[in-house]
Design a protein around this motif. Structure first.
Motif, short mmCIF file in Angstrom:
data_model
loop_
_atom_site.label_atom_id
_atom_site.label_comp_id
_atom_site.label_asym_id
_atom_site.label_seq_id
_atom_site.Cartn_x
_atom_site.Cartn_y
_atom_site.Cartn_z
N LYS A 8 0.86 -1.16 0.00
CA LYS A 8 0.00 0.00 0.00
C LYS A 8 0.91 1.23 0.00
CE LYS A 8 -4.01 -1.90 2.44
NZ LYS A 8 -4.90 -1.73 3.61
N ASP A 23 -1.57 7.18 0.42
CA ASP A 23 -3.04 7.13 0.48
C ASP A 23 -3.64 6.59 -0.80
OD1 ASP A 23 -3.02 8.24 3.05
OD2 ASP A 23 -2.87 10.28 2.23
N LYS A 24 -2.84 6.01 -1.67
CA LYS A 24 -3.37 5.48 -2.93
C LYS A 24 -4.22 4.25 -2.65
CE LYS A 24 -0.68 5.63 -6.54
NZ LYS A 24 0.45 5.42 -7.47
N PRO A 25 -5.29 4.06 -3.39
CA PRO A 25 -6.17 2.90 -3.13
C PRO A 25 -5.46 1.58 -3.46
CG PRO A 25 -6.77 4.01 -5.17
CD PRO A 25 -5.76 4.89 -4.51
N SER A 26 -5.88 0.53 -2.77
CA SER A 26 -5.29 -0.79 -3.00
C SER A 26 -5.83 -1.37 -4.29
CB SER A 26 -5.62 -1.73 -1.84
OG SER A 26 -5.16 -1.19 -0.62
N GLN A 42 -5.22 -7.71 -4.36
CA GLN A 42 -3.81 -7.46 -4.05
C GLN A 42 -3.38 -8.24 -2.80
OE1 GLN A 42 -3.06 -3.39 -3.04
NE2 GLN A 42 -0.82 -3.58 -3.13
N ILE A 92 -1.17 -8.08 0.17
CA ILE A 92 -0.53 -6.94 0.84
C ILE A 92 0.64 -7.42 1.69
CG2 ILE A 92 -0.88 -5.05 2.47
CD1 ILE A 92 -3.84 -5.05 1.60
N ARG A 129 3.23 -1.45 3.94
CA ARG A 129 2.83 -0.11 3.53
C ARG A 129 4.08 0.74 3.33
NH1 ARG A 129 -1.55 3.28 3.91
NH2 ARG A 129 -2.84 1.67 4.90
N SER A 141 -7.05 -2.79 6.59
CA SER A 141 -8.30 -2.10 6.94
C SER A 141 -9.30 -3.11 7.49
CB SER A 141 -8.87 -1.41 5.70
OG SER A 141 -9.29 -2.39 4.75
N GLU A 188 -10.17 -5.99 5.31
CA GLU A 188 -9.10 -6.91 4.93
C GLU A 188 -8.73 -7.88 6.05
OE1 GLU A 188 -6.83 -3.81 1.89
OE2 GLU A 188 -6.35 -3.81 4.04
#
Length: 600
Positions: A490, A493-496, A500, A502, A505, A562, A565
């Motif tokens: 991640k 602040d770009k969207p996932s 994906q 993960i 970050r 989040s 997730e």
């Protein structure tokens, strides 16, 4: 610069008269190498007459044959084990045969087993007569000492060097092991070969000094004045660089440099870890080559373990068939390996290995093809002279003086080597080579290319330093790895991405990039890069000030997943539910140039 500790003036090349050959009283190696002596032997009432064992008949006043001839030709006493072996010759059908038996086998039951070898003792009465005759003959023969260990040893409180014969004692003994270390050819021809083809070319001089370094390691360990690791040197490069010739020159100091010779000191790297380490047992000062590293298929873990085992001078503890602890055996010498590829690139990226293995890449070892051809031809016909002569000089000095020479050379090198926390350890190992050069100059009155030789060592250390530093190397590799797999992180602040996986970050702040990596992913990456001990790795990254962490930890809590997730979090971490305060991560800090690369 010249080598520092040589006190006597030395001259170039062949102006000095050659020293008297030290090895004039060589004995034949254990085992029969020529025709069996058929001299008659009498041990009344028995005698050997031609091809027959005879017994005296008192009534008829003459000898009668019992069986075909059997006699003891030699009695060997092992200096290491004190075992007594008998070399027994016997007439088998149409020729003499020789076998070696332990003295404990000189009994009727074990003699009977030799029928299968062709000994003419089928009848019990023949066995009794042969046993009686050999027992009488044995008492009249004087044992000959043999040894199977090589290099330095202490015998009767004397420090000696065991080569084909023994240097440093009045005890006479002959080598009876598997290696071909008997000096062959002419000492004068060998020395003239060095003067004509080696002296003045620093890389080949280095090969000679590496061979002599094995004697220094063996002596100081055996005498108990120092504890030195076995030195491992690897020569990577294409065949045109002359590394094979350098390996032959290196081993020629002590024995056969032939690759094809089963008993040569150049041995194949194509073997198991146990077989290779077993070939070193009992070697305390004779150089060995493991040729063609590419032939070995050990895993990085097994190869790393083998390198540690060799450098620490002792094999792994094992159990025998009775489940009792077996002596793993020990050694103390210098090992050279050759191959087209680097060993460092295949082993685990542990710093400990990097101070035990020295690679000399990109060196043209020979002057040209003609130089290599002349050296190979000359070395195959003349070898095995240098080691015993150097050993005699070392005994004259004594181990304490040799240790002082080593420490003095270490101090000199520390002034020239690039400074880091490993400089002292590296300088000690490289000082083995410069001390070997010093001993060569003093013994043979030939000046080596001192400045060029030392410069090769300094260049090697400068090139190895970056490779040896575990954390900086991993830090650079990890940065490239993150860029390659940026879709698994991640970013800010770009969207996932949908579906994906993960791994962590990445964020930027105050011109720096913070890469938060889940521990399970970090450990996986470290293993992929052959870094096996992540605790040491994290400690080193921490000392580099590139590891952001919570107080008294090496990890940093960060919200990675989040609420949507939770399932993905459980799959990767094994933890269920949503973690409001985040998960522990490994946070590696880079400059903003990495983040810019990721954004772009």
């Amino acid at each position: 610069m010249a080598l520092k500790k040589v006190r006597r003036p030395v001259k170039k090349g062949g102006q000095e008269p050659l020293p008297k050959r030290e090895l004039e009283k060589e004995e034949n190696k254990g085992g029969q190498t020529g025709p069996i002596q058929t001299d008659d032997v009498t041990e009344f009432p028995y005698k050997i007459e031609g091809e027959n064992l005879m017994i005296w008949d008192a009534n008829e006043k003459k000898y009668h044959p019992i069986c075909k001839a059997v006699k003891i030709t030699r009695i060997n006493r092992s200096l290491e084990t004190k075992d007594i072996d008998l070399e027994v010759a016997f007439w088998a059908y149409d020729r003499w045969e020789t076998i070696t038996i332990n003295r404990g086998e000189l009994n009727k039951r074990d003699l009977k087993k030799l029928v299968s070898k062709g000994m003419d003792i089928i009848q019990d009465s023949q066995v009794s007569h042969v046993f009686s005759f050999l027992s009488k003959q044995e008492k009249r023969l004087k044992p000959t000492n043999i040894h199977t260990g090589i290099g330095w040893d202490v015998i009767n409180d004397e420090l000696v060097y065991k080569h084909f014969s023994i240097v440093g004692t009045s005890i006479q003994s002959t080598y009876a092991g598997e290696l071909n270390i008997k000096p062959i050819g002419s000492y004068n021809d060998y020395k003239n070969l060095l003067i004509g083809e080696v002296i003045g070319h620093a890389p080949l001089e280095l090969a000679i000094c590496l061979g002599i370094s094995s004697l220094i390691i063996g002596m100081l360990n055996c005498a108990g004045v120092a504890e030195l690791d076995t030195l491992w040197v690897h020569l990577p490069g294409k065949s045109s660089t002359g590394k094979t010739t350098a390996g032959m020159l290196y081993t020629s100091t002590a024995g056969s440099p032939s690759i094809k010779d089963k008993g040569g000191l150049v041995q194949s790297f194509n073997g198991t870890k146990n077989a290779l380490s077993n070939s070193l047992i009992g070697n305390n000062g004779v150089p060995i080559v493991f040729d063609e590293f590419s032939m070995n298929e050990m895993s990085p873990e097994a190869l790393s373990s083998f390198l540690y085992e060799v450098s620490q001078n002792r094999g792994r503890l094992r159990l025998n068939k009775e489940s009792e602890r077996k002596d793993p055996g020990s050694w103390s010498t210098t090992v050279m390996s050759t191959g087209e590829n680097s060993i460092i690139s295949r082993v685990n990226q542990n710093e400990g290995l990097r101070v035990r293995l020295f690679e000399f890449p990109r060196i043209q070892w020979t002057k040209n093809a003609e130089n290599a051809d002349r050296l190979k031809k000359g070395l195959l016909n003349n070898y095995g002279f240098i080691a015993p002569i150097i050993a005699k000089k070392m005994i004259e000095h004594g181990p304490t003086a040799i240790l002082n020479m080593l420490n003095d050379n270490k101090e000199e090198l520390m002034k020239m080597l690039p400074e880091n926390r490993l400089t002292s350890r590296i300088a000690l190992k490289l000082a083995l080579i410069t001390t070997a050069a010093e001993l060569f100059e003093e013994t043979f009155m030939i000046r080596l290319s001192g400045e060029e030789l030392v410069q090769i060592l300094i260049d090697q250390e400068q090139e190895s330093m970056t490779e040896r530093e575990m954390a900086p190397k991993f830090y650079n590799q990890l940065g490239q790895y993150i860029i390659q797999y940026r879709k698994n992180f991640k970013i800010q602040d770009k969207p996932s991405f949908q579906y994906q996986e993960i791994w962590g970050r990445i964020e930027t702040q105050n011109g720096k990039t913070y890469c938060y990596i889940l521990p399970v992913i970090f450990n996986k990456i470290a293993k992929e890069f052959n870094f096996t001990d992540t605790r040491i790795l994290l400690s080193e990254l921490k000392s580099m000030d590139v590891l952001m962490h919570d107080k008294n930890k090496t990890q940093k809590k960060k919200l990675i997943f989040s609420k949507d997730e939770v399932q993905l979090r459980e799959e990767l971490t094994g933890k269920s539910g949503f973690a409001e305060k985040g998960d522990y991560t490994i946070c590696i800090v880079y400059g903003d140039e990495l983040f810019n690369e990721l954004i772009n």
